[in-house]
Design an enzyme around this catalytic site. Sequence first.
Site, PDB file in Angstrom:
ATOM      1  N   ARG A  50     -16.000  18.304 -55.075  1.00 47.38           N
ATOM      2  CA  ARG A  50     -16.645  19.281 -54.191  1.00 47.38           C
ATOM      3  C   ARG A  50     -17.032  20.548 -54.956  1.00 47.38           C
ATOM      4  NH1 ARG A  50     -14.082  22.669 -55.994  1.00 47.38           N
ATOM      5  NH2 ARG A  50     -12.008  23.437 -55.506  1.00 47.38           N
ATOM      6  N   SER A 154     -12.771  19.758 -58.504  1.00 46.95           N
ATOM      7  CA  SER A 154     -11.713  19.045 -57.813  1.00 46.95           C
ATOM      8  C   SER A 154     -11.626  17.560 -58.102  1.00 46.95           C
ATOM      9  CB  SER A 154     -11.835  19.290 -56.320  1.00 46.95           C
ATOM     10  OG  SER A 154     -10.573  19.557 -55.872  1.00 46.95           O
ATOM     11  N   ASP A 199      -9.768  21.137 -50.870  1.00 41.59           N
ATOM     12  CA  ASP A 199     -10.440  20.090 -51.635  1.00 41.59           C
ATOM     13  C   ASP A 199     -10.296  18.730 -50.974  1.00 41.59           C
ATOM     14  OD1 ASP A 199     -10.534  22.258 -53.249  1.00 41.59           O
ATOM     15  OD2 ASP A 199      -9.120  21.495 -54.731  1.00 41.59           O
ATOM     16  N   LYS A 247      -4.853  23.879 -64.475  1.00 42.65           N
ATOM     17  CA  LYS A 247      -4.047  24.516 -63.435  1.00 42.65           C
ATOM     18  C   LYS A 247      -2.578  24.169 -63.534  1.00 42.65           C
ATOM     19  CE  LYS A 247      -5.394  23.210 -59.433  1.00 42.65           C
ATOM     20  NZ  LYS A 247      -6.264  22.277 -59.149  1.00 42.65           N
ATOM     21  N   TYR A 255      -2.353  30.061 -60.998  1.00 39.32           N
ATOM     22  CA  TYR A 255      -2.520  29.586 -59.612  1.00 39.32           C
ATOM     23  C   TYR A 255      -1.275  29.813 -58.749  1.00 39.32           C
ATOM     24  CZ  TYR A 255      -4.271  26.840 -55.736  1.00 39.32           C
ATOM     25  OH  TYR A 255      -4.693  26.459 -54.486  1.00 39.32           O
TER      26      TYR A 255
HETATM   27  P1  NG1 Z   1      -9.581  23.373 -57.910  1.00 39.38           P
HETATM   28  O1  NG1 Z   1      -8.729  23.809 -59.031  1.00 39.38           O
HETATM   29  O2  NG1 Z   1     -10.977  23.714 -58.085  1.00 39.38           O
HETATM   30  O3  NG1 Z   1      -9.409  21.932 -57.569  1.00 39.38           O
HETATM   31  C1  NG1 Z   1      -7.926  24.880 -56.389  1.00 39.38           C
HETATM   32  C2  NG1 Z   1      -7.121  24.342 -55.208  1.00 39.38           C
HETATM   33  C3  NG1 Z   1      -7.793  24.661 -53.864  1.00 39.38           C
HETATM   34  C4  NG1 Z   1      -8.177  26.134 -53.768  1.00 39.38           C
HETATM   35  C5  NG1 Z   1      -8.978  26.532 -55.031  1.00 39.38           C
HETATM   36  C6  NG1 Z   1      -9.325  28.002 -55.059  1.00 39.38           C
HETATM   37  C7  NG1 Z   1      -5.988  22.245 -55.844  1.00 39.38           C
HETATM   38  C8  NG1 Z   1      -5.991  20.769 -55.722  1.00 39.38           C
HETATM   39  N1  NG1 Z   1      -6.993  22.891 -55.281  1.00 39.38           N
HETATM   40  O4  NG1 Z   1      -9.115  24.153 -56.553  1.00 39.38           O
HETATM   41  O5  NG1 Z   1      -6.918  24.287 -52.806  1.00 39.38           O
HETATM   42  O6  NG1 Z   1      -7.067  26.941 -53.574  1.00 39.38           O
HETATM   43  O7  NG1 Z   1      -8.245  26.247 -56.216  1.00 39.38           O
HETATM   44  O8  NG1 Z   1     -10.112  28.348 -53.971  1.00 39.38           O
HETATM   45  O9  NG1 Z   1      -5.093  22.817 -56.432  1.00 39.38           O
END
Ligand code: NG1
Length: 500
Positions: A50, A154, A199, A247, A255
């Site tokens: 996404r 994601s 996500d 992350k 995070y």
């Molecule tokens: P990413 O790292 O882009 O998948 C993460 C979190 C989301 C949201 C965003 C920031 C996971 C799976 N997803 O997205 O829930 O918090 O950061 O808006 O950790």
Amino acid sequence: MSLFAPTVHRLSDIYGADVDTQALRYARLAATFKATYGAQPDFIARAPGRVNIIGEHIDYCGFPVFPMAIAPDTLVAARANGSDHIRVSNTDSAKYPPRDFSVADMFEIDPTKHEWSNYFKCGYRGVLDHVSRQGGKGFDALIDGTVPAGGGLSSSAAFVCATQLAVQRIDGYDLTQAQLASAAARAERHVGVNAGGMDQAVSIMGQQDSALFIEFYPSLKAIPVKLPEAGPPFAFVIANTMVVSDKHVTAPTNYNLRVVETRIGALMLAKHLGIAERAACVGADPLTFKVVMDEYFVMSNVGSSNGQEVQGWVTRLEAMLSETDKLFGTHPQGYTRGEMAAALGVTTTELSAKIHEDQFPVRADRFKLLQRAQHAFSEALRVVKFRGICEQARETAGQGLGNLMNESQDSCRDLFECSCPELDEICDIARKAGSLGSRLTGAGWGGCSVHLVPADKVADVKQALADKYYAAHLPDLTAGQLSEVLFATKPGRGACYYVA
Ligand code: NG1
């Protein structure tokens, strides 16, 4: 919107016009499956990545977000194997070597090990935990993914969601889309990232040609919103910085720390507003800014706690911003653990338990509650305004939407501190070349950016990024590689099964 994940029989129903490349990819996947496991797969489960258009780092605060599903995805080809073993392999076997697990192994996820199959296990557990079962049938699975790993699109949610679809079909369950999304969000936390649910929700519920306004509280709800068609058409250009932000590795300082800063912020704000002892706050697990805001307005009888209308949101969020400044404005440099514990009337050990540090440890000398809360409330405000502009569908919508995206980037950079120099540079180049709004997308600290670009400026923006960013930072990229990291996209459909 269908309640359950649909089964489709034509690739054009998933990818629109781009079927030739996909037909080849699906045929290769089936052939590799047969060569690996000796039989054709029974079905292929598919879940997309996404792009989050606006609403960053506020899903875990309980606030609405505004993402769209995209074409890059994870495929899981699967077949029951009549044994009690689960074998999983990946088309990129050099990077992701094959694994063979007993059913019991599938429940062991070691978050300290960076191991690709952990995400597969999360998907397995997502379904089995949801139905409270200790195990299911053995099966063989082959994975193929086109969402770049660590790129902010994601890939992890696409992987976990596609696995869940495969597991539930093998084991004969039929979770609703909302159940699948919530189960996947919970399951992904087993790898040690205290993630929100955006996500997984958009990967499961994405709609062709619509973005989703996703609400999490009081319950998960995804409302499809068409981007304005009035005025000149525009596209979303995605540009990957190629700075890989892992992350999972940086969670304690990035995070997970941000999640904790907003959670402690919510606890202190509830106390400041005199609502900490109310049942909704005591019982909330976790207590988020959204719960605090709703409860405060229920108590003070100002507007409805479920008011959906833009003006209702604006009134309540602006009030929260003003309380934020009053409460946290005394500590612009941030709070120490001791200061936060004292403010909440607990010991630092009790504070650590409240934020589940045993599961999600964090490292910081100072916790910047003022800046994080300012970002969360103002970003939520931008999301509801963005939706409002889309629904009004005026000729001038593009500039209004673009401004909100630019403000979001400023807030991510200055208040939430989740941008990085490469993301800032890309946004700057894109805006100068004609983008109306440019911002990071996803967790940030690297990964991808998203740009709202009038259709007649897409080529200029891509060219400027190719010349000024990619040629300077990544001179060895081939044209083919460039097209994978810099591309225009539009809202695509969510997860489904493909059976030829
Ligand atoms: P990413 O790292 O882009 O998948 C993460 C979190 C989301 C949201 C965003 C920031 C996971 C799976 N997803 O997205 O829930 O918090 O950061 O808006 O950790």
